[in-house]
Design a protein around this motif. Structure first.
Motif, PDB file in Angstrom:
ATOM      1  N   PHE A  37     -47.129  24.689   8.687  1.00  0.00           N
ATOM      2  CA  PHE A  37     -47.777  24.673   9.999  1.00  0.00           C
ATOM      3  C   PHE A  37     -48.456  23.334  10.268  1.00  0.00           C
ATOM      4  CE2 PHE A  37     -51.614  25.638  12.559  1.00  0.00           C
ATOM      5  CZ  PHE A  37     -50.990  26.044  13.726  1.00  0.00           C
ATOM      6  N   LEU A  38     -49.148  22.808   9.270  1.00  0.00           N
ATOM      7  CA  LEU A  38     -49.836  21.526   9.432  1.00  0.00           C
ATOM      8  C   LEU A  38     -48.840  20.400   9.691  1.00  0.00           C
ATOM      9  CD1 LEU A  38     -52.530  20.002   9.400  1.00  0.00           C
ATOM     10  CD2 LEU A  38     -52.190  19.651   6.963  1.00  0.00           C
ATOM     11  N   GLY A  39     -47.707  20.425   9.001  1.00  0.00           N
ATOM     12  CA  GLY A  39     -46.677  19.404   9.227  1.00  0.00           C
ATOM     13  C   GLY A  39     -46.160  19.424  10.654  1.00  0.00           C
ATOM     14  N   LYS A  40     -45.962  20.619  11.211  1.00  0.00           N
ATOM     15  CA  LYS A  40     -45.505  20.739  12.608  1.00  0.00           C
ATOM     16  C   LYS A  40     -46.551  20.215  13.575  1.00  0.00           C
ATOM     17  CE  LYS A  40     -41.540  22.743  11.991  1.00  0.00           C
ATOM     18  NZ  LYS A  40     -40.307  22.060  12.278  1.00  0.00           N
ATOM     19  N   ILE A  41     -47.805  20.540  13.336  1.00  0.00           N
ATOM     20  CA  ILE A  41     -48.879  20.041  14.207  1.00  0.00           C
ATOM     21  C   ILE A  41     -48.948  18.524  14.120  1.00  0.00           C
ATOM     22  CG2 ILE A  41     -51.386  19.963  14.498  1.00  0.00           C
ATOM     23  CD1 ILE A  41     -51.488  22.882  13.862  1.00  0.00           C
ATOM     24  N   TYR A  42     -48.827  17.991  12.916  1.00  0.00           N
ATOM     25  CA  TYR A  42     -48.909  16.548  12.719  1.00  0.00           C
ATOM     26  C   TYR A  42     -47.782  15.833  13.472  1.00  0.00           C
ATOM     27  CZ  TYR A  42     -49.652  12.087  10.379  1.00  0.00           C
ATOM     28  OH  TYR A  42     -49.902  10.770  10.116  1.00  0.00           O
ATOM     29  N   GLU A  43     -46.602  16.454  13.524  1.00  0.00           N
ATOM     30  CA  GLU A  43     -45.479  15.873  14.271  1.00  0.00           C
ATOM     31  C   GLU A  43     -45.758  15.830  15.769  1.00  0.00           C
ATOM     32  OE1 GLU A  43     -41.986  18.112  13.376  1.00  0.00           O
ATOM     33  OE2 GLU A  43     -41.984  17.542  11.261  1.00  0.00           O
ATOM     34  N   TRP A  44     -46.450  16.812  16.269  1.00  0.00           N
ATOM     35  CA  TRP A  44     -46.716  16.892  17.707  1.00  0.00           C
ATOM     36  C   TRP A  44     -47.822  15.940  18.160  1.00  0.00           C
ATOM     37  CZ3 TRP A  44     -47.179  22.925  17.836  1.00  0.00           C
ATOM     38  CH2 TRP A  44     -45.919  23.476  17.671  1.00  0.00           C
ATOM     39  N   LEU A  45     -48.755  15.626  17.255  1.00  0.00           N
ATOM     40  CA  LEU A  45     -49.898  14.801  17.645  1.00  0.00           C
ATOM     41  C   LEU A  45     -49.496  13.344  17.825  1.00  0.00           C
ATOM     42  CD1 LEU A  45     -52.638  16.163  15.217  1.00  0.00           C
ATOM     43  CD2 LEU A  45     -52.452  16.604  17.657  1.00  0.00           C
ATOM     44  N   PRO A  46     -50.122  12.676  18.780  1.00  0.00           N
ATOM     45  CA  PRO A  46     -49.874  11.237  18.903  1.00  0.00           C
ATOM     46  C   PRO A  46     -50.526  10.501  17.736  1.00  0.00           C
ATOM     47  CG  PRO A  46     -51.559  11.951  20.460  1.00  0.00           C
ATOM     48  CD  PRO A  46     -51.032  13.186  19.797  1.00  0.00           C
ATOM     49  N   HIS A  47     -49.826   9.523  17.206  1.00  0.00           N
ATOM     50  CA  HIS A  47     -50.335   8.769  16.067  1.00  0.00           C
ATOM     51  C   HIS A  47     -50.912   7.447  16.562  1.00  0.00           C
ATOM     52  CE1 HIS A  47     -48.531  11.600  13.352  1.00  0.00           C
ATOM     53  NE2 HIS A  47     -47.393  11.509  14.029  1.00  0.00           N
ATOM     54  N   SER A  48     -52.180   7.251  16.228  1.00  0.00           N
ATOM     55  CA  SER A  48     -52.838   6.008  16.619  1.00  0.00           C
ATOM     56  C   SER A  48     -53.195   5.238  15.351  1.00  0.00           C
ATOM     57  CB  SER A  48     -54.098   6.305  17.441  1.00  0.00           C
ATOM     58  OG  SER A  48     -54.986   7.091  16.673  1.00  0.00           O
ATOM     59  N   ALA A  49     -53.548   3.993  15.535  1.00  0.00           N
ATOM     60  CA  ALA A  49     -53.946   3.160  14.399  1.00  0.00           C
ATOM     61  C   ALA A  49     -55.260   3.691  13.832  1.00  0.00           C
ATOM     62  CB  ALA A  49     -54.112   1.717  14.852  1.00  0.00           C
ATOM     63  N   GLU A  50     -55.444   3.528  12.530  1.00  0.00           N
ATOM     64  CA  GLU A  50     -56.660   4.010  11.893  1.00  0.00           C
ATOM     65  C   GLU A  50     -57.858   3.237  12.419  1.00  0.00           C
ATOM     66  OE1 GLU A  50     -57.653   3.284   7.589  1.00  0.00           O
ATOM     67  OE2 GLU A  50     -57.088   5.419   7.508  1.00  0.00           O
ATOM     68  N   ASP A  51     -58.927   3.948  12.678  1.00  0.00           N
ATOM     69  CA  ASP A  51     -60.157   3.362  13.168  1.00  0.00           C
ATOM     70  C   ASP A  51     -60.700   2.382  12.125  1.00  0.00           C
ATOM     71  OD1 ASP A  51     -63.512   4.264  13.421  1.00  0.00           O
ATOM     72  OD2 ASP A  51     -62.417   3.227  15.017  1.00  0.00           O
ATOM     73  N   SER A  52     -61.099   1.194  12.549  1.00  0.00           N
ATOM     74  CA  SER A  52     -61.562   0.181  11.598  1.00  0.00           C
ATOM     75  C   SER A  52     -62.861   0.601  10.908  1.00  0.00           C
ATOM     76  CB  SER A  52     -61.742  -1.163  12.305  1.00  0.00           C
ATOM     77  OG  SER A  52     -62.734  -1.051  13.315  1.00  0.00           O
TER      78      SER A  52
END
Length: 147
Positions: A88-103
């Motif tokens: 379930f977590l893998g599916k949610i992670y696929e759907w979320l937009p990926h942004s750069a890590e906060d500095s």
């Protein structure tokens, strides 16, 4: 003379029956004793295993819930170790937009060595309503370096 010899035969036969019964009783007693020892040995092994294997998730959950105020309106418990392993977590992670890590977060991880994605195991949150205000208590279990 025939009478005395006849009387000895039943006594001899009766003695043999008693001896056979005693042997059977002794064998049964040995089997019962061996069974009791085996049961005690198994119980001892289970007890030692339970003591030395460390806390289970249920006991860790119980320990976290002891910190929660009894008058909480809502309690949320998440076992992050199990959640990370779920598809379930893998599916949610696929759907979320990926942004750069906060500095700032990257600097925090470098300074402390703590990453919530890796080091948090369980989290419990409790919400209590007190008149117009709301209290929130959060308790986490994980790998924390006290330094």
């Amino acid at each position: 003379m025939a009478t005395p010899s006849c009387q000895k035969i039943p006594q001899l036969h009766n003695s043999r029956m008693q001896l056979t019964e005693l042997k059977k009783f002794a064998e049964t007693k040995k089997i019962a004793l061996a069974g009791a020892i085996a049961i005690l040995l198994i119980a001892g092994i289970i007890l030692v295993w339970d003591v030395f294997r460390g806390p289970t998730n249920d006991s860790a959950r119980q320990q976290l819930l002891e910190f929660i105020p009894p008058n909480s309106a809502a309690v949320i418990f998440v076992d992050l170790d199990k959640f990370k392993q779920s598809p379930f977590l893998g599916k949610i992670y696929e759907w979320l937009p990926h942004s750069a890590e906060d500095s700032e977060y990257a600097q925090f991880v470098r300074d402390t060595g703590f990453s919530y994605e890796r080091d948090l195991k369980q989290v419990v949150m409790a919400i209590s309503n007190r008149g117009a205000g709301t209290d929130v208590v959060a308790v986490a279990d994980g790998k924390f370096d006290r330094k």
